[in-house]
Design a protein around this motif. Sequence first.
Motif, PDB file in Angstrom:
ATOM      1  N   MET A   1       0.817  -1.212   0.000  1.00 13.12           N
ATOM      2  CA  MET A   1       0.000   0.000   0.000  1.00 13.12           C
ATOM      3  C   MET A   1       0.855   1.269   0.000  1.00 13.12           C
ATOM      4  SD  MET A   1      -3.090  -1.023  -0.220  1.00 13.12           S
ATOM      5  CE  MET A   1      -3.991   0.492   0.006  1.00 13.12           C
ATOM      6  N   GLN A   2       1.894   1.284   0.843  1.00 15.91           N
ATOM      7  CA  GLN A   2       2.678   2.521   0.982  1.00 15.91           C
ATOM      8  C   GLN A   2       3.515   2.823  -0.253  1.00 15.91           C
ATOM      9  OE1 GLN A   2       2.806  -0.136   2.855  1.00 15.91           O
ATOM     10  NE2 GLN A   2       4.890  -0.772   3.383  1.00 15.91           N
ATOM     11  N   ALA A   3       3.670   1.854  -1.148  1.00 19.40           N
ATOM     12  CA  ALA A   3       4.491   2.066  -2.348  1.00 19.40           C
ATOM     13  C   ALA A   3       3.650   2.411  -3.576  1.00 19.40           C
ATOM     14  CB  ALA A   3       5.319   0.819  -2.627  1.00 19.40           C
ATOM     15  N   ARG A   4       2.342   2.524  -3.398  1.00 19.41           N
ATOM     16  CA  ARG A   4       1.491   2.705  -4.578  1.00 19.41           C
ATOM     17  C   ARG A   4       1.392   4.160  -5.026  1.00 19.41           C
ATOM     18  NH1 ARG A   4      -3.578  -1.482  -3.721  1.00 19.41           N
ATOM     19  NH2 ARG A   4      -2.237  -3.292  -3.407  1.00 19.41           N
ATOM     20  N   ARG A   5       1.264   4.333  -6.333  1.00 19.62           N
ATOM     21  CA  ARG A   5       0.865   5.642  -6.892  1.00 19.62           C
ATOM     22  C   ARG A   5      -0.384   5.382  -7.732  1.00 19.62           C
ATOM     23  NH1 ARG A   5       4.775   7.971 -10.360  1.00 19.62           N
ATOM     24  NH2 ARG A   5       3.842  10.009 -10.028  1.00 19.62           N
ATOM     25  N   ASP A   6      -1.514   5.373  -7.037  1.00 22.29           N
ATOM     26  CA  ASP A   6      -2.789   4.918  -7.620  1.00 22.29           C
ATOM     27  C   ASP A   6      -3.520   6.116  -8.260  1.00 22.29           C
ATOM     28  OD1 ASP A   6      -5.437   4.147  -8.047  1.00 22.29           O
ATOM     29  OD2 ASP A   6      -5.377   2.700  -6.397  1.00 22.29           O
ATOM     30  N   ALA A   7      -3.558   6.126  -9.596  1.00 20.69           N
ATOM     31  CA  ALA A   7      -4.165   7.268 -10.308  1.00 20.69           C
ATOM     32  C   ALA A   7      -5.649   7.404 -10.004  1.00 20.69           C
ATOM     33  CB  ALA A   7      -3.944   7.118 -11.812  1.00 20.69           C
ATOM     34  N   LEU A   8      -6.315   6.301  -9.786  1.00 16.49           N
ATOM     35  CA  LEU A   8      -7.764   6.371  -9.544  1.00 16.49           C
ATOM     36  C   LEU A   8      -8.073   6.993  -8.185  1.00 16.49           C
ATOM     37  CD1 LEU A   8     -10.625   5.849 -10.457  1.00 16.49           C
ATOM     38  CD2 LEU A   8     -10.384   3.458  -9.747  1.00 16.49           C
ATOM     39  N   VAL A   9      -7.210   6.776  -7.216  1.00 18.70           N
ATOM     40  CA  VAL A   9      -7.414   7.404  -5.907  1.00 18.70           C
ATOM     41  C   VAL A   9      -7.343   8.928  -6.061  1.00 18.70           C
ATOM     42  CG1 VAL A   9      -6.430   7.707  -3.600  1.00 18.70           C
ATOM     43  CG2 VAL A   9      -6.623   5.418  -4.586  1.00 18.70           C
ATOM     44  N   GLY A  10      -6.391   9.395  -6.863  1.00 17.93           N
ATOM     45  CA  GLY A  10      -6.300  10.837  -7.129  1.00 17.93           C
ATOM     46  C   GLY A  10      -7.523  11.333  -7.875  1.00 17.93           C
ATOM     47  N   ALA A  11      -7.962  10.569  -8.880  1.00 23.19           N
ATOM     48  CA  ALA A  11      -9.129  10.964  -9.671  1.00 23.19           C
ATOM     49  C   ALA A  11     -10.371  11.039  -8.787  1.00 23.19           C
ATOM     50  CB  ALA A  11      -9.343   9.985 -10.821  1.00 23.19           C
ATOM     51  N   ALA A  12     -10.496  10.073  -7.874  1.00 22.84           N
ATOM     52  CA  ALA A  12     -11.658  10.046  -6.983  1.00 22.84           C
ATOM     53  C   ALA A  12     -11.698  11.305  -6.115  1.00 22.84           C
ATOM     54  CB  ALA A  12     -11.613   8.798  -6.108  1.00 22.84           C
ATOM     55  N   ARG A  13     -10.539  11.747  -5.669  1.00 19.20           N
ATOM     56  CA  ARG A  13     -10.507  12.969  -4.856  1.00 19.20           C
ATOM     57  C   ARG A  13     -10.903  14.184  -5.687  1.00 19.20           C
ATOM     58  NH1 ARG A  13      -5.482  13.419  -0.907  1.00 19.20           N
ATOM     59  NH2 ARG A  13      -6.507  15.448  -0.692  1.00 19.20           N
ATOM     60  N   ILE A  14     -10.532  14.173  -6.959  1.00 17.23           N
ATOM     61  CA  ILE A  14     -10.937  15.285  -7.835  1.00 17.23           C
ATOM     62  C   ILE A  14     -12.453  15.289  -8.028  1.00 17.23           C
ATOM     63  CG2 ILE A  14     -10.749  16.260 -10.165  1.00 17.23           C
ATOM     64  CD1 ILE A  14      -7.881  15.144 -10.233  1.00 17.23           C
ATOM     65  N   VAL A  15     -13.016  14.106  -8.221  1.00 17.35           N
ATOM     66  CA  VAL A  15     -14.474  14.009  -8.399  1.00 17.35           C
ATOM     67  C   VAL A  15     -15.178  14.631  -7.196  1.00 17.35           C
ATOM     68  CG1 VAL A  15     -16.439  12.421  -8.594  1.00 17.35           C
ATOM     69  CG2 VAL A  15     -14.321  11.944  -9.855  1.00 17.35           C
ATOM     70  N   ALA A  16     -14.731  14.264  -5.995  1.00 21.33           N
ATOM     71  CA  ALA A  16     -15.365  14.789  -4.782  1.00 21.33           C
ATOM     72  C   ALA A  16     -15.167  16.304  -4.681  1.00 21.33           C
ATOM     73  CB  ALA A  16     -14.784  14.087  -3.550  1.00 21.33           C
TER      74      ALA A  16
END
Length: 406
Positions: free
Chosen positions: A229-244
Amino acid sequence: LRINGNRLWQSIMDMAVIGATNDGHVCRLALTDADKQARDLFVRWCRDAGCRVGIDRMGNIFARRPGKDGSRPPVLTGSHLDTQPPGGRFDGAYGVMAGLEVIRTLNDLDYVTEAPVEVVVWTNGEGQRFFPSMVGSGVFSKAISLDTGLGCADGDGKTVGEELKRIGYSGDRTRTGHPVHAFLEAHLEQGPVLEKEERMIGVATGAFGLRWYEVEVSGEGSRASFTPMQARRDALVGAARIVAEVNEIGNAYLPNASATVGELHVEPNSRNVVPGNARLSVDLRHSEIAVLDAMEKDLEGAIVRIGRETKLDMSLRATVDLSPTRFAPECIGAIREEAEKQGIGYRDMVSVSGHDACYLARVAPAGMIFIRCSGSRDGVKDLVSPAAAAAGCNVLLGAVIRLANR
Ligand SMILES: [Zn+2]
């Protein structure tokens, strides 16, 4: 002076057969065979009504009924014939058929206006197949160049120019954008206000400004099973924050604001892979340009902040910028006066959606008549009563005559 409500209704229903789906909708994407059929039918009806039909390089169709003074620019009215997939029977087609009914009524009455009257079909009003929407009226109004308009491509790489040639609607009018005395567009409201207030007609005083963006979020795609988990760069997590965040922006500028993420593409879109890339669309709307600027600033700030916090690369690209529209006092006045004279309940309103009239307002006095509809909140079903259809067309007839004789 009254239009023929039955004839108008029948024309709308006959047009709705072209591209009809089994569940009562219509699917007539721009410049498909169905769109060609709809155009052919419109052109035939206009020639039957004695109009001279001209087509410009963008495939916009103009059917002219002469006035007493042929040197005067025409009063133009119309809308689009293409639909969403699937769309309703009235969106766009109502405005075109209402314009044709005005001409047929003038013929019945042997009434010759001072200025000519033209009914127009704008190419690619919806923008579902070719991005952006309203490209026909955009080129006519010089907001979009002819080359850009003809070069818009669909998902298969086919361009507007190629498809216009294929269906026989690459017109021979070398000049796109002739002088217009006034433009009126009749359209269904696509909202709940008129129905709730039990009014037939909305008089548009203007339209919201609209800005569209593409956001690209880049991280690192990696196998979920291999990546702690700590090594991930998850683009969808960033996108989800933008949506919110976009949703927050919309709520922060109420009442006349709207902010939407309607499209999200995730790569590789696989359940056991941490997404490396995400693209999303942002749609911001407001009736005031200063507020639209503030919303845009908030969006830019949010993207920088979220990018920093998530260690993702983010880019924001503006694709469409339509200023808020103010319709012309003479058009608004002509519509109001007619509604009052005819005893039709109306209210003023500001259009949340973009319409071809917003582009026309840049080059000519323009106005819009909304008619009451129901069930349109899902964007597809557009239930219009024959009474509302006739009321809008009667007001259009009166307003066209007023403007053409002025
Ligand atoms: Zn429309």
